[in-house]
Design a protein around this motif. Structure first.
Motif, PDB file in Angstrom:
ATOM      1  N   ALA A  51       0.822  -1.198   0.000  1.00 21.23           N
ATOM      2  CA  ALA A  51       0.000   0.000   0.000  1.00 21.23           C
ATOM      3  C   ALA A  51       0.862   1.256   0.000  1.00 21.23           C
ATOM      4  O   ALA A  51       0.571   2.205   0.720  1.00 21.23           O
ATOM      5  CB  ALA A  51      -0.911  -0.015   1.232  1.00 21.23           C
ATOM      6  N   GLY A  52       1.920   1.239  -0.788  1.00 20.26           N
ATOM      7  CA  GLY A  52       2.835   2.385  -0.757  1.00 20.26           C
ATOM      8  C   GLY A  52       3.233   2.654   0.685  1.00 20.26           C
ATOM      9  O   GLY A  52       3.347   3.788   1.114  1.00 20.26           O
ATOM     10  N   THR A  55       5.260   3.045   3.967  1.00 18.10           N
ATOM     11  CA  THR A  55       6.591   3.466   4.376  1.00 18.10           C
ATOM     12  C   THR A  55       7.083   2.626   5.549  1.00 18.10           C
ATOM     13  O   THR A  55       6.319   2.337   6.467  1.00 18.10           O
ATOM     14  CB  THR A  55       6.539   4.946   4.812  1.00 18.10           C
ATOM     15  OG1 THR A  55       5.981   5.697   3.747  1.00 18.10           O
ATOM     16  CG2 THR A  55       7.908   5.471   5.175  1.00 18.10           C
ATOM     17  N   THR A  59       2.289   8.199   7.230  1.00 21.31           N
ATOM     18  CA  THR A  59       3.468   8.889   7.759  1.00 21.31           C
ATOM     19  C   THR A  59       3.246  10.404   7.730  1.00 21.31           C
ATOM     20  O   THR A  59       3.764  11.110   8.590  1.00 21.31           O
ATOM     21  CB  THR A  59       4.731   8.497   6.979  1.00 21.31           C
ATOM     22  OG1 THR A  59       4.446   8.535   5.582  1.00 21.31           O
ATOM     23  CG2 THR A  59       5.205   7.117   7.355  1.00 21.31           C
ATOM     24  N   ASP A  95       1.857  11.644   0.114  1.00 21.06           N
ATOM     25  CA  ASP A  95       2.895  11.112  -0.774  1.00 21.06           C
ATOM     26  C   ASP A  95       2.835  11.790  -2.142  1.00 21.06           C
ATOM     27  O   ASP A  95       1.761  12.071  -2.658  1.00 21.06           O
ATOM     28  CB  ASP A  95       2.718   9.598  -0.927  1.00 21.06           C
ATOM     29  CG  ASP A  95       2.806   8.887   0.415  1.00 21.06           C
ATOM     30  OD1 ASP A  95       2.077   9.286   1.348  1.00 21.06           O
ATOM     31  OD2 ASP A  95       3.589   7.946   0.539  1.00 21.06           O
TER      32      ASP A  95
END
Ligand code: GLN
Length: 296
Positions: A140-141, A143, A195, A233
């Motif tokens: 899920a992208g 980080t 994040t 992002d």
């Protein structure tokens, strides 16, 4: 009969050896009374006799056995938890979920001989789904962070991410430094539990951060004037700005990060396979090819 007796004698000898090893271990480990208790640890202490391995190794082996069971129980399927509102990594095209992560996950599943199943959920639920075993992996992208590493294990990184700042055209915020300026009191919009959320809450305080369930909702609030910027992002930021009037991405970014796949903590069997697949896909140029397809 003789044979049986001989076997029994051998068994007794082995048992004695185990008991002895048990004594040693108990004494060593906890200064415990060596009688009685030590013998209970008989099975466990076989390791000590055979290879001077300690209890931690024994635990690891037990975990490995459980993992093998989990993978086997998966029925030829590799379940990927994701949040399909993160273009170009995962998003809906009609009723189909597509994107970089989806294609990378498909390529990994193919290498593992498994069928990829996509489970779309709130970003905030992905780690729990992986921890509970409801999903095999989170793609899920996501980080890699120290905090997340306490709950899940991460694969090798397959992409770099950047946290960008979206503002309305003509905003008073023109660089990232404006957010930290003396007396600055901006409302930052983020996607819950990302994040962007974690870092801005740290930097600007709970009262200056508004959380939305996805980037589109945050951008709507920005257009409506409820918040002053959105931290998200970079690639999703580009897609959001392209799809919405009157918004720009600041040239200065907020944070640099690595995206990786998460699996249940301790599921080294699956993690190793995913890592090998990522290495192969990288060497084959496949990851680059997938990324180039979505990011021009
Ligand atoms: N990279 C960010 C994170 O891991 C956002 C990921 C997402 O929203 N899908 O928190």
């Amino acid at each position: 009969m003789k044979k049986i007796l001989a076997l029994l004698a051998a068994a007794a000898l082995v048992a004695t050896t185990f008991a002895f090893a048990g004594c040693e271990k108990k004494v060593e480990d906890a200064d415990a009374n060596v009688d009685g208790e030590a013998v209970e640890g008989e099975g466990e202490d076989k390791e000590a006799v055979e290879g001077e391995e300690n209890a931690a190794t024994e635990d690891e082996k037990e975990e490995e056995k459980e993992e093998e069971k989990e993978v086997a129980e998966d029925d030829g399927k590799l379940v990927m938890a994701t949040n399909a509102y993160f273009q170009p990594y995962e998003y809906f095209e009609g009723d189909k979920i597509v994107g970089i992560d989806v294609e990378i996950a498909e390529a990994i599943a193919e290498k593992l001989g498994l069928e990829l199943v996509i489970d779309d959920m709130e970003f905030n639920s992905i780690i729990a789904a992986v921890q509970s075993g409801a999903a095999d992996m989170g793609v899920a992208g996501m980080t890699v962070t120290e905090e997340r590493l306490e709950s899940v294990d991460f694969s090798y990184s397959y992409a770099n991410g950047v946290q960008s700042i979206i503002v309305a055209e003509g905003s008073a915020i023109t660089t990232v430094d404006d957010l930290y300026a003396e007396g600055a009191d901006y409302q930052v919009g983020v996607q819950l539990a990302t994040t962007g959320d974690i870092y801005s809450t740290d930097d600007f305080g709970e009262e200056n951060v508004t959380r939305y369930s996805n980037g589109s909702e945050a951008v709507l609030a920005l257009q409506g004037g409820d918040i002053d910027c959105v931290i998200i992002d970079n690639e999703p930021a580009k897609a959001l700005v392209a799809a919405n009037e009157g918004l720009v991405i600041l040239e200065t970014s907020y944070a640099d990060e690595d995206y990786a796949i998460c699996v249940k903590k301790g599921n080294t069997e699956l993690l190793d396979k995913i890592n090998v697949a990522i290495e192969e896909l990288t060497a084959e140029g496949k990851i680059e090819e997938i990324v180039a397809k979505y990011i021009k």
